[in-house]
Every structure is written in structure tokens, then in C-alpha cells.
Design a protein around this motif. Sequence first.
Motif, PDB file in Angstrom:
ATOM      1  N   ALA A 149     105.541  76.213  -9.098  1.00 28.53           N
ATOM      2  CA  ALA A 149     106.334  75.558  -8.066  1.00 28.53           C
ATOM      3  C   ALA A 149     107.424  74.720  -8.726  1.00 28.53           C
ATOM      4  CB  ALA A 149     105.444  74.662  -7.201  1.00 28.53           C
TER       5      ALA A 149
ATOM      6  N   ALA B 296     104.833  69.639  -9.539  1.00 31.67           N
ATOM      7  CA  ALA B 296     105.418  70.966  -9.745  1.00 31.67           C
ATOM      8  C   ALA B 296     105.500  71.276 -11.229  1.00 31.67           C
ATOM      9  CB  ALA B 296     106.804  71.029  -9.119  1.00 31.67           C
TER      10      ALA B 296
ATOM     11  N   THR C 169     109.204  73.312  -3.318  1.00 30.58           N
ATOM     12  CA  THR C 169     107.927  72.725  -2.898  1.00 30.58           C
ATOM     13  C   THR C 169     108.022  71.215  -2.988  1.00 30.58           C
ATOM     14  OG1 THR C 169     106.637  74.644  -3.624  1.00 30.58           O
ATOM     15  CG2 THR C 169     105.464  72.541  -3.414  1.00 30.58           C
TER      16      THR C 169
ATOM     17  N   PRO D  62     101.387  70.985  -4.476  1.00 32.96           N
ATOM     18  CA  PRO D  62     101.225  72.412  -4.172  1.00 32.96           C
ATOM     19  C   PRO D  62      99.781  72.794  -3.857  1.00 32.96           C
ATOM     20  CG  PRO D  62     102.579  72.106  -6.126  1.00 32.96           C
ATOM     21  CD  PRO D  62     102.007  70.766  -5.796  1.00 32.96           C
TER      22      PRO D  62
ATOM     23  N   ALA E  71     102.081  79.077   0.364  1.00 31.66           N
ATOM     24  CA  ALA E  71     102.174  79.369  -1.067  1.00 31.66           C
ATOM     25  C   ALA E  71     102.816  80.730  -1.304  1.00 31.66           C
ATOM     26  CB  ALA E  71     100.783  79.316  -1.691  1.00 31.66           C
TER      27      ALA E  71
ATOM     28  N   ARG F  39     106.605  80.717  -0.851  1.00 31.45           N
ATOM     29  CA  ARG F  39     107.313  80.024  -1.925  1.00 31.45           C
ATOM     30  C   ARG F  39     107.054  80.649  -3.293  1.00 31.45           C
ATOM     31  NH1 ARG F  39     106.060  76.245   1.932  1.00 31.45           N
ATOM     32  NH2 ARG F  39     107.502  74.477   2.226  1.00 31.45           N
TER      33      ARG F  39
ATOM     34  N   VAL G  63     104.296  80.558  -4.890  1.00 31.63           N
ATOM     35  CA  VAL G  63     103.541  79.559  -5.642  1.00 31.63           C
ATOM     36  C   VAL G  63     102.180  80.141  -6.007  1.00 31.63           C
ATOM     37  CG1 VAL G  63     102.403  77.311  -5.506  1.00 31.63           C
ATOM     38  CG2 VAL G  63     104.716  77.595  -4.603  1.00 31.63           C
TER      39      VAL G  63
END
Length: 467
Positions: A329, A337, A391, A395, A403, A406, A408
Motif C-alpha cells: 500500500a 503503508a 490507502t 491497511p 484491498a 487498491r 493491497v
Amino acid sequence: MSTLADPVPGGRPGDVDRATALGGELSGRGVHGIVLSYVDTAGVGRVKTIPTAKLASAAAWGVGMSPVFDTFLANDSIVTTDVLGSPDGDLRLYPDLDHLVVLAGQPGWAWAPVDRVTQEGERHPGCTRTFLRRIVADAEQRHGITFKAAVEIEWAVGQGPSADGKFVPALSGPAYGAIRQVELSDCTADLLAALAAQGIDVDQLHPEYAAGQFEVSVGALDPVAAADRSVLVRQTIRAVAQRHGLVVSFAPAVFAEGVGNGGHLHLSAWRDGTNLHSGGDGRYGMTAEAESFAAGILSHLPALTAVTAPSPASYLRLKPSQWAGVFTAWGRETREAAVRIVTGTLGLHDQAANLEVKPVDLAANPYLALGAVITAGLEGIRRASKLPQETTGDPARLSADEAKSRDVRRLPTTLSEAVAEFREDQALRGALGPVLADAVIAVREGEIAAVAGLDDERVAAAYRWKY
């Protein structure tokens, strides 16, 4: 008949004369010996030392060191690849005179990073300092991009030394606390003085979160010099702490539970004196290339962890919700992140904007880590990669759908998973070259085997005093 002034196989023209003059100057200042320093594949600092009077000889012909150290583990066991790990052969350590420093924390000593060169005068393919220099030079030649970099240093301060290897924090104050600053004020004042005497630009020195933990942030330099500085700062911290009867650990996890020691990388890309992370049309002022650079790092992070988090103890630190950055992220000033976008204070954006890569600890060889991260970022530029959605917050609290939208993903939770990712990452392995890439894999697999069957507490103990 050879003389000291003959052509230098692995050095640079003029180094011998310069080293001769420098050796005389150092001797006049009371410097008796010089530490020749490099970092092995396992992330352990290794040295040879020479009398100051031998500096000119070292500049001419290097100092011998076996190539077997490329496959040493942190516990000093040796693994092998198809070309490394044998007792045969020799390398020469050539000091970089541009970065030689008199050690303020070790009276009578100076320090210099080295390049490792074969006896035939060729650059050793396992030399990580040479690897980083090559990556930086290629970036400038192919893309017109240069870099500024810095490595954050976190360490735990303990009472000691302890005969049983245990760690007892030397401080009792709370995280970031004034009490802790006072408790260590004599030692940290001496540390600041030593770093200043060595020409190291310190931005901050403060108590951190974990038991007995401190952090120092230093000014950015070109990546090779930044990696050198990371090694030198740790050398200085150890020396100053010892003079105060203290011990320090830079291990990723001093204990099995809790927050560990990070070695976050700060990195910015520049072209013609302009910071690509500021003044652009992208998010938070990033140029398209800066966004692609960040996206490249994110996409390669699972494989990068085999380089940036190279110890079994690294994965005791890489836990969610502990500011270690364990998800792919990104976000502005988002400390959970893996890639944190730092814009800097209003009025300083053009100089201060950079990105921070968080899943990095000080078991990582800084030359290898910076070179691999830059490689990943340049892959993003080459592919014109796009950053996914930003994000915010933690996260770990995203739903599965959030998730996925994105992109992630959880980073590897074990060193074995990280090695598997590294094996499949052709861009990273290609940049390292077969000798260095195979050494990374062999050493990581050796570390995995060395701790097989140990519980988390024993894993932490096994690496507590190695870095």
C-alpha cells in the motif's frame, strides 16, 4: 620490478600518491590504524584493519580477503553456490579514499569503505558496493536520473554486556519520552559530537517506541555515499555506547514480541537538479515518472523483502499495525503503508519531497537494498506503471474488496516466502547478476535452515547481537 607507483589494477589513478600523503597526515594526527569495511550478503559488517603506514600499499594493491565471505551466514557458517563458498581464491579490498573518515568514537582509528576487486583487477561480481554504483550509473545514463538517499537507523540500548546474551534495556522512560532522553543524554551528546566530527549531517536524534530504542536520521546523499554513511553511523553508535558501558542492538527484533528496529530507506529521483517528486501534475505534486517509480517499488515489494528484510528475525518485526509497512500500500504520510509519500513542509517541497520504503531493517546490506529498490523503481518507469488507489489509515483494516481494488496484498510472512518471490522476479535477479543473485538465495536459505525448529524467542536471541 614492481614499485608502489606502478599502475594500480583495482584502484584509481593518483590514489597511491594521495594515500601516501594522507597516511602521513593521519599518522601526525595520532591515527594508528584504518578499518577497511564492507557488508556481506547476510548483512553483517565485516572488516580488515591495517596500520596507517600501509595505506599507500592498500591503495596500490589492495588487501587480501577470501571470496568465501559472500556466502557466510550471520552465525559464521558457510553455504555454497556453484561459484562461491570455496576456500579457494582471493579478492583485494581497495579503500575508497574519498570516504575515509577519522573515527571520533574510536581514538587512534580511521575508517574507509572498500570495493572488492579480483587479483586480475576486475570488479568482483559479488561486491554489493560495485552493484549499487552500477545501478546508479545506469539510471543516469539511460534515464538521466540521479538519486538522493538516506537510511534511518534504529537501535536498542542495553545494559551490558550480558554474559548470557540477554538484552536488558538501559532506559526506563516511555516511548519518545523526555525521561529517556535525559537518561541517555551523556551518551547521545557524545554521539552527536562524534557524528559532527566525522562530517555526518544529523537531522534528528530521539527516543523511539520500543524498550531502550533510539533513532537517528541523517541527511541525504547519493546512494553509494548514503549506504557508506549507514555503515559508518552504526560503527560510531557502537563505539560511543561501549565507551559509556552500554551495548546496542540493531537487530530487526531484539525480542520476539513488540516493535523492532527498522532501517527505512528514503529515496528521491532527480533530473537536471529538479526533484521529480515535487512540482508535477500527479498526486501530491509527483511527476508521472515519480508515480511510476513508486508503483514499480510496490509491484516488486514481495520479492524485494528477500533483500530488505533478509533475516528470519526480520519477520518477527514485519507484523501488521506496528508501522512496519507489511502491505503493498502507499499513502501520503501513511506510516502503515509500505511506501510512504513524504511531501515535506510547505515551502520545502521541491527539496524535501521523497518516498520512504518501510519494510526494511538493518539486517539488510544497505548497498544491496538501495540497489534493488532503485532497480524496482526504474522498472516502474520503464513500464510507465500506474499507482493504484491510495490507502489511508491502517491497511490491515481494509475489507477484502477494498484491498483488491487498491491492489493491497500482504507481504511475505516468512523468509521462505520472500525467497520464493525473489526466485521468480527476473528483473531483480537480472539486475543483481547470477553470482550475486545466487548468493542471496543461498545465504537466505542457509539462514532458514539455521533456525529450523526454533521458536520465536530463540530466533530473536539467535540474531540479537549479529548486526
